[in-house]
Design a protein around this motif. Structure first.
Motif, mmCIF file in Angstrom:
data_model
loop_
_atom_site.group_PDB
_atom_site.id
_atom_site.type_symbol
_atom_site.label_atom_id
_atom_site.label_comp_id
_atom_site.label_asym_id
_atom_site.label_seq_id
_atom_site.Cartn_x
_atom_site.Cartn_y
_atom_site.Cartn_z
ATOM 1 N N HIS A 112 0.825 -1.213 0.000
ATOM 2 C CA HIS A 112 0.000 0.000 0.000
ATOM 3 C C HIS A 112 0.858 1.261 0.000
ATOM 4 C CE1 HIS A 112 -4.331 -0.306 -0.135
ATOM 5 N NE2 HIS A 112 -4.227 -1.498 0.429
ATOM 6 N N ASP A 152 -0.415 3.448 -2.942
ATOM 7 C CA ASP A 152 -1.346 4.529 -2.614
ATOM 8 C C ASP A 152 -1.178 5.775 -3.487
ATOM 9 O OD1 ASP A 152 -2.597 2.923 -0.796
ATOM 10 O OD2 ASP A 152 -1.823 3.947 0.991
ATOM 11 N N PHE A 156 -2.883 4.995 -6.728
ATOM 12 C CA PHE A 156 -4.340 5.019 -6.591
ATOM 13 C C PHE A 156 -4.849 6.457 -6.580
ATOM 14 C CE2 PHE A 156 -3.902 0.902 -3.904
ATOM 15 C CZ PHE A 156 -3.779 0.139 -5.053
ATOM 16 N N GLU A 157 -4.175 7.315 -5.810
ATOM 17 C CA GLU A 157 -4.589 8.719 -5.701
ATOM 18 C C GLU A 157 -4.489 9.418 -7.062
ATOM 19 O OE1 GLU A 157 -5.929 10.116 -3.008
ATOM 20 O OE2 GLU A 157 -5.573 8.418 -1.665
ATOM 21 N N GLY A 193 -7.362 8.894 -9.185
ATOM 22 C CA GLY A 193 -8.631 9.403 -8.684
ATOM 23 C C GLY A 193 -9.366 8.441 -7.763
ATOM 24 N N LEU A 194 -8.647 7.446 -7.236
ATOM 25 C CA LEU A 194 -9.253 6.476 -6.327
ATOM 26 C C LEU A 194 -8.885 6.820 -4.887
ATOM 27 C CD1 LEU A 194 -8.346 3.175 -8.248
ATOM 28 C CD2 LEU A 194 -10.548 4.370 -8.253
ATOM 29 N N ASP A 195 -9.801 6.570 -3.980
ATOM 30 C CA ASP A 195 -9.507 6.730 -2.561
ATOM 31 C C ASP A 195 -8.702 5.500 -2.145
ATOM 32 O OD1 ASP A 195 -9.430 6.928 0.193
ATOM 33 O OD2 ASP A 195 -11.589 7.211 0.434
ATOM 34 N N SER A 196 -7.448 5.689 -1.807
ATOM 35 C CA SER A 196 -6.559 4.554 -1.522
ATOM 36 C C SER A 196 -7.051 3.710 -0.352
ATOM 37 C CB SER A 196 -5.135 5.042 -1.257
ATOM 38 O OG SER A 196 -5.105 5.891 -0.138
ATOM 39 N N ARG A 197 -7.847 4.298 0.539
ATOM 40 C CA ARG A 197 -8.370 3.540 1.680
ATOM 41 C C ARG A 197 -9.426 2.523 1.269
ATOM 42 N NH1 ARG A 197 -10.196 8.612 4.914
ATOM 43 N NH2 ARG A 197 -10.741 9.020 2.766
ATOM 44 N N THR A 198 -9.979 2.688 0.063
ATOM 45 C CA THR A 198 -11.038 1.772 -0.379
ATOM 46 C C THR A 198 -10.523 0.664 -1.287
ATOM 47 O OG1 THR A 198 -11.604 3.149 -2.290
ATOM 48 C CG2 THR A 198 -12.772 3.596 -0.217
ATOM 49 N N THR A 247 -4.396 -0.685 -11.658
ATOM 50 C CA THR A 247 -5.129 0.492 -11.183
ATOM 51 C C THR A 247 -5.956 1.102 -12.305
ATOM 52 O OG1 THR A 247 -3.474 0.918 -9.468
ATOM 53 C CG2 THR A 247 -4.889 2.769 -10.108
#
Length: 116
Positions: A49, A53, A56-57, A60-65, A110
């Protein structure tokens, strides 16, 4: 070699070492199973992660999800699936020669996640 590069390579070697242990332990399972299994290891998941992360960011993705699944399989493979889940085979980690090769695969998967 810079200290940052040395640190990244040491972290990558540690990740590979854990993947080797996980793969070897799967070679002779105590209970017969059908196909590969998921490996749960907090340290490996945190390392993956930490590298993934920012990717992912950027997508445009929320890395926590996003959930990264470590699959105990010797083959060179990865996948993205519904529910923002990404699977990385231990074989992929073992056969990657540099951290950037693994990050490239993570970036590719991703793209699938971001594209739905």
């Amino acid at each position: 070699m810079t200290s940052r590069t040395r640190w990244a390579q040491n972290r990558f070697r540690a990740l590979c070492s854990v993947a080797v242990v996980a793969t070897v332990s799967l070679a002779q399972p105590a209970i017969a199973q059908d196909g590969p299994s998921l490996i749960r290891d907090t340290e490996i998941e945190e390392i993956l992660h930490r590298d993934a992360d920012p990717i992912f960011e950027a997508a445009g993705l929320d890395s926590r999800t996003v959930r990264i699944l470590l699959v105990g399989d010797k083959s060179l493979n990865a996948f993205a699936t519904q529910g923002l889940q990404m699977g990385l085979n231990t074989g992929l980690i073992l056969q990657s020669e540099t951290p950037n090769q693994l990050k490239g695969v993570i970036a590719h998967e991703t793209g699938h996640l971001a594209g739905g």
